[in-house]
Motif scaffolding. Structure first.
Motif, PDB file in Angstrom:
ATOM      1  N   ALA A 117       0.455  -1.258   0.211  1.00 42.82           N
ATOM      2  CA  ALA A 117      -0.012   0.087  -0.111  1.00 42.82           C
ATOM      3  C   ALA A 117       1.216   1.534   0.174  1.00 42.82           C
ATOM      4  CB  ALA A 117      -1.094   0.130   1.217  1.00 42.82           C
ATOM      5  N   ALA A 118       1.926   1.718   0.683  1.00 46.74           N
ATOM      6  CA  ALA A 118       2.701   2.190   0.527  1.00 46.74           C
ATOM      7  C   ALA A 118       3.422   2.498  -0.442  1.00 46.74           C
ATOM      8  CB  ALA A 118       4.024   2.072   2.152  1.00 46.74           C
ATOM      9  N   ARG A 119       3.870   1.817  -1.423  1.00 49.42           N
ATOM     10  CA  ARG A 119       4.412   1.695  -2.825  1.00 49.42           C
ATOM     11  C   ARG A 119       2.976   2.108  -3.698  1.00 49.42           C
ATOM     12  NH1 ARG A 119       6.477  -3.742  -1.847  1.00 49.42           N
ATOM     13  NH2 ARG A 119       8.616  -3.363  -1.513  1.00 49.42           N
ATOM     14  N   PHE A 120       1.837   2.186  -3.760  1.00 48.27           N
ATOM     15  CA  PHE A 120       0.605   2.769  -4.242  1.00 48.27           C
ATOM     16  C   PHE A 120       0.749   3.477  -3.831  1.00 48.27           C
ATOM     17  CE2 PHE A 120      -4.173   3.249  -4.432  1.00 48.27           C
ATOM     18  CZ  PHE A 120      -4.447   3.047  -5.199  1.00 48.27           C
ATOM     19  N   TYR A 121       0.771   4.417  -2.876  1.00 49.93           N
ATOM     20  CA  TYR A 121       0.673   5.829  -2.536  1.00 49.93           C
ATOM     21  C   TYR A 121       1.545   6.439  -3.240  1.00 49.93           C
ATOM     22  CZ  TYR A 121      -3.242   4.255   1.126  1.00 49.93           C
ATOM     23  OH  TYR A 121      -4.145   3.806   1.682  1.00 49.93           O
ATOM     24  N   ALA A 135       0.583   9.707  -2.284  1.00 48.78           N
ATOM     25  CA  ALA A 135      -0.958  10.308  -2.085  1.00 48.78           C
ATOM     26  C   ALA A 135      -2.596   9.652  -2.133  1.00 48.78           C
ATOM     27  CB  ALA A 135      -1.173  11.498  -3.735  1.00 48.78           C
ATOM     28  N   ALA A 136      -3.436   9.599  -1.004  1.00 55.99           N
ATOM     29  CA  ALA A 136      -4.319   8.772  -1.507  1.00 55.99           C
ATOM     30  C   ALA A 136      -5.966   9.998  -2.223  1.00 55.99           C
ATOM     31  CB  ALA A 136      -5.127   8.561  -0.105  1.00 55.99           C
ATOM     32  N   ASP A 141     -12.332   3.694  -3.824  1.00 58.73           N
ATOM     33  CA  ASP A 141     -11.820   2.029  -4.420  1.00 58.73           C
ATOM     34  C   ASP A 141     -10.713   2.365  -5.087  1.00 58.73           C
ATOM     35  OD1 ASP A 141     -12.589   2.816  -6.669  1.00 58.73           O
ATOM     36  OD2 ASP A 141     -13.891   0.466  -6.981  1.00 58.73           O
ATOM     37  N   GLY A 142      -9.691   2.924  -4.735  1.00 57.00           N
ATOM     38  CA  GLY A 142      -8.343   2.919  -5.599  1.00 57.00           C
ATOM     39  C   GLY A 142      -7.425   2.148  -5.300  1.00 57.00           C
ATOM     40  N   ILE A 178      -7.929  -0.448  -3.159  1.00 58.02           N
ATOM     41  CA  ILE A 178      -9.358  -1.013  -2.709  1.00 58.02           C
ATOM     42  C   ILE A 178      -8.547  -2.316  -3.779  1.00 58.02           C
ATOM     43  CG2 ILE A 178     -11.443  -2.760  -2.553  1.00 58.02           C
ATOM     44  CD1 ILE A 178     -11.915  -1.170  -0.510  1.00 58.02           C
ATOM     45  N   THR A 179      -8.783  -1.511  -5.095  1.00 56.43           N
ATOM     46  CA  THR A 179      -9.305  -3.021  -6.298  1.00 56.43           C
ATOM     47  C   THR A 179      -7.329  -2.899  -6.629  1.00 56.43           C
ATOM     48  OG1 THR A 179     -10.666  -0.369  -7.166  1.00 56.43           O
ATOM     49  CG2 THR A 179      -9.256  -2.181  -9.061  1.00 56.43           C
ATOM     50  N   ALA A 180      -6.706  -1.904  -6.427  1.00 53.21           N
ATOM     51  CA  ALA A 180      -4.788  -2.521  -6.772  1.00 53.21           C
ATOM     52  C   ALA A 180      -4.213  -3.295  -5.978  1.00 53.21           C
ATOM     53  CB  ALA A 180      -4.049  -1.036  -6.392  1.00 53.21           C
ATOM     54  N   MET A 181      -5.343  -3.626  -4.507  1.00 49.60           N
ATOM     55  CA  MET A 181      -4.297  -4.016  -3.486  1.00 49.60           C
ATOM     56  C   MET A 181      -5.278  -5.533  -3.776  1.00 49.60           C
ATOM     57  SD  MET A 181      -1.705  -3.418  -1.817  1.00 49.60           S
ATOM     58  CE  MET A 181      -1.643  -1.819  -3.261  1.00 49.60           C
ATOM     59  N   ARG A 182      -6.479  -5.383  -4.385  1.00 49.79           N
ATOM     60  CA  ARG A 182      -7.578  -6.765  -4.991  1.00 49.79           C
ATOM     61  C   ARG A 182      -6.567  -8.023  -5.870  1.00 49.79           C
ATOM     62  NH1 ARG A 182     -13.422  -4.449  -4.222  1.00 49.79           N
ATOM     63  NH2 ARG A 182     -14.150  -5.592  -2.579  1.00 49.79           N
TER      64      ARG A 182
END
Length: 593
Positions: free
Chosen positions: A117-121, A154-155, A160-161, A163-167
């Motif tokens: 999640a940290a990488r995604f943000y 950044a969020a 669901d940005g 959530i979708t990426a982590m799913r």
């Protein structure tokens, strides 16, 4: 979960408890044991004992103790399996294949999820979706280099940005909810917890991403200004300081403690890379113990409004018992349109520069100076009544100072502030000191009048119902741990004979160890008992026990335990007779009939 006993024995053998504890706190050898100020609570006089022979530690103050695995569990806030793996890495050992229990598996998944999640943000920050957050960062003058240093992200303004990426990475909704990254809506679905926010990953000193903080970037947004991850399987805000993973590497001699994440980021950017902050809560004893691992001096730099001053007072009260030098950097208010407004560290550096902050830092006052000034501000020292009330309040504070020289110095200063003679102020301080000692003496006398209470376990959940039997049960455990030759072919007691279920479980566990391995290891019991239970056993083993005629002593203890067990069985069969027996016991001057 269970690890192979041979692996555990080798791990404990390679993880000498003196070496492990000594890597966290300085140890001094006195007699057969090593001593230190306890890392689990604040104290100035060492009461934490480490035995190399027994491979155990125990604090006579807070009553926490155990083997090397328990020590690491407590210090690093780890589960039993994770503490074993931590020590295995330290000892360069390979953990044998094991089946993780549900709790351990969930913890590992959340840590990996948080890292992803940290990488995604972070990636979002540098994409079109992060434009608003990036613009906000520029307005706050956060440089790209510093953003990378803290892993800021950044969020986006979407539900669901994340959530979708982590799913897509294989994480389930249960894991997203358990991590605090997702929230369940009223309709039953889930959505991203953080939206339209600057994201601050909370990273511990081991480099694990434990949680996240989020700040709104649009002042018109109706949401809370700051939002933090709630408590999870991997995150407890009481045990974490934001930025400490970086501040602990600073070459500066102290650590600056501020209130907010932005303050930490901007102080580091200005060259003060020794700053950190608590996470949405007042300073806690756990955080103080964490600080004490990396510094001997703490500078409090909270906001200079009323809330900040109250937070400073509370922090000073907690730090008073810690073996740390404490000072307070009180930021001046700033004149804006004819009015003075509060400043935090970020504001001060923005408007006055790093050199001005360095000047304030070098002149920061001690914690006692700050508290004395706060007391003085409560009274009108131009009037006699105000001076009298100030002297009494200051004397109460000074009487609590353990250092006589420090007490003398500040007594003279208090006299000057009150406009009275030093001798008069000394009399007031001595009177307050006598009152303090009198209260402590009376409290000790009340405790001495009830000796049975001092023999009871600290934890109410494991209090003894039959004290006579329980003390004998403790004796059995001590003898078996101290002299494993006392283990025979068959146990002299059954677990059901014990009045304390916990002591009975300890007995069974030790006997099973001896039967299977030919020896006992308290450290290897960490996976079978809670931290509180192991601490209790450690306390039992600290009590003196003579090994002269150990076999006879074991028989005597067992006899008492059986006698008390028979009494309890009789009481179960005939409650009236038991009540009569109890009455006769009380009417016989406290002696057994």
């Amino acid at each position: 979960m269970a690890f192979d006993r041979r692996f555990l024995d080798e791990l404990i053998e390679r993880s000498d408890i003196v070496d492990v504890v000594g890597s966290y706190v300085p140890l001094t050898k006195k007699g057969a044991n090593y001593w230190a100020c306890c890392p689990f609570h604040n104290e100035k006089t060492p009461s934490f004992s480490v035995s190399q022979d027994k491979q155990m530690c125990y604090c006579f103050g807070c009553k926490k103790g155990g083997g090397v695995i328990n020590f690491v569990m407590e210090m690093e806030n780890l589960s039993y399996p994770d503490a074993v793996r931590f020590l295995a890495r330290r000892a360069n050992m390979t953990v044998p294949e094991e089946t993780r229990d549900d709790g351990s598996r969930l913890r590992a998944r959340i840590l990996q999820l948080n890292r992803d999640a940290a990488r995604f943000y972070y990636e979002q920050l540098h994409s079109p979706k992060g434009a608003a957050v990036l613009e906000y960062m520029k307005s706050r003058r956060i440089t790209p280099k510093n953003a990378v240093n803290f892993g800021l992200g950044a969020a986006a303004d979407e539900w669901d940005g994340l959530i979708t990426a982590m799913r897509q990475k294989g994480y389930g909704d249960g894991e997203l909810l358990a991590s605090g990254l997702a929230v369940r809506g009223k309709s039953g679905g889930i959505y991203d917890k953080f939206r339209k926010r600057l994201i601050f990953p909370v990273i511990d000193v081991r480099g694990d991403v434990l949680a996240f903080g989020g700040r709104i970037v649009d002042k018109n947004d109706p949401g809370a200004k700051y939002m933090n991850t709630q408590e999870t399987a991997v995150y407890s805000k009481r045990r974490v300081l934001y930025g400490l993973n970086l501040a602990r590497k600073s070459r500066r001699e102290n650590i600056i403690l501020v209130e907010g994440n932005i303050d930490v980021v901007m102080l580091h950017q200005a060259g003060f890379d020794n700053a950190c902050a608590s996470m949405g809560t007042a300073l806690t004893p756990e955080q103080i113990r964490l600080l004490s691992r990396y510094t001997r001096e703490v500078v409090l730099c909270y906001d200079n409004d009323d809330a900040g001053k109250i937070a400073t007072q509370k922090a000073l009260s907690l730090l008073n018992d810690a073996d740390l030098r404490v000072s307070v950097l009180e930021l001046p208010k700033r004149l804006v349109d004819g009015q003075y407004v509060k400043q935090d560290a970020d504001d001060f550096i923005k408007f006055h520069g790093a050199d001005a902050f360095e000047h304030l830092l070098s002149g920061s006052e001690s914690g006692i100076d700050f508290r004395m000034a706060q007391i003085a501000g409560q009274f009108d020292l131009r009037e006699d009544r105000g001076r009298i009330e100030y002297a009494a309040a200051a004397a109460k504070l000074l009487a609590a100072l353990p250092n006589a020289v420090e007490r003398e110095v500040y007594t003279v200063r208090a006299a000057e502030t009150a406009g009275i003679s030093a001798d008069a102020m000394k009399l007031e301080v001595n009177r307050a000191l006598r009152q303090k000692l009198y209260r402590e003496k009376k409290a000790q006398e009340r405790s001495n009048l009830n000796p049975a209470a001092s023999l009871q376990p600290k934890e109410r959940t494991i209090r003894y119902d039959d004290l006579r039997s329980a003390l004998a049960e403790e004796g059995v455990l001590r003898l078996l741990v101290l002299d494993d030759s006392l283990f025979g072919q068959e146990p002299p007691l059954q677990e059901a004979d014990f009045s304390s279920p916990l002591l009975g479980r300890f007995f069974t566990a030790l006997w099973t160890q001896a039967k299977q391995n030919g020896s006992v290891s308290v450290g290897a019991l960490a996976g079978e008992f809670t931290q509180e239970e192991i601490s209790h056993l450690s306390g039992i083993l600290q009590k003196p026990e003579s090994l002269k005629n150990a076999a006879q002593a074991l028989q005597d203890y067992c006899r008492i335990i059986r006698e008390e067990a028979r009494k309890r069985m009789a009481a179960d069969r005939d409650p009236l007779a038991a009540a009569t027996e109890k009455y006769k016991y009380k009417g016989n001057g406290g002696k057994q009939p």
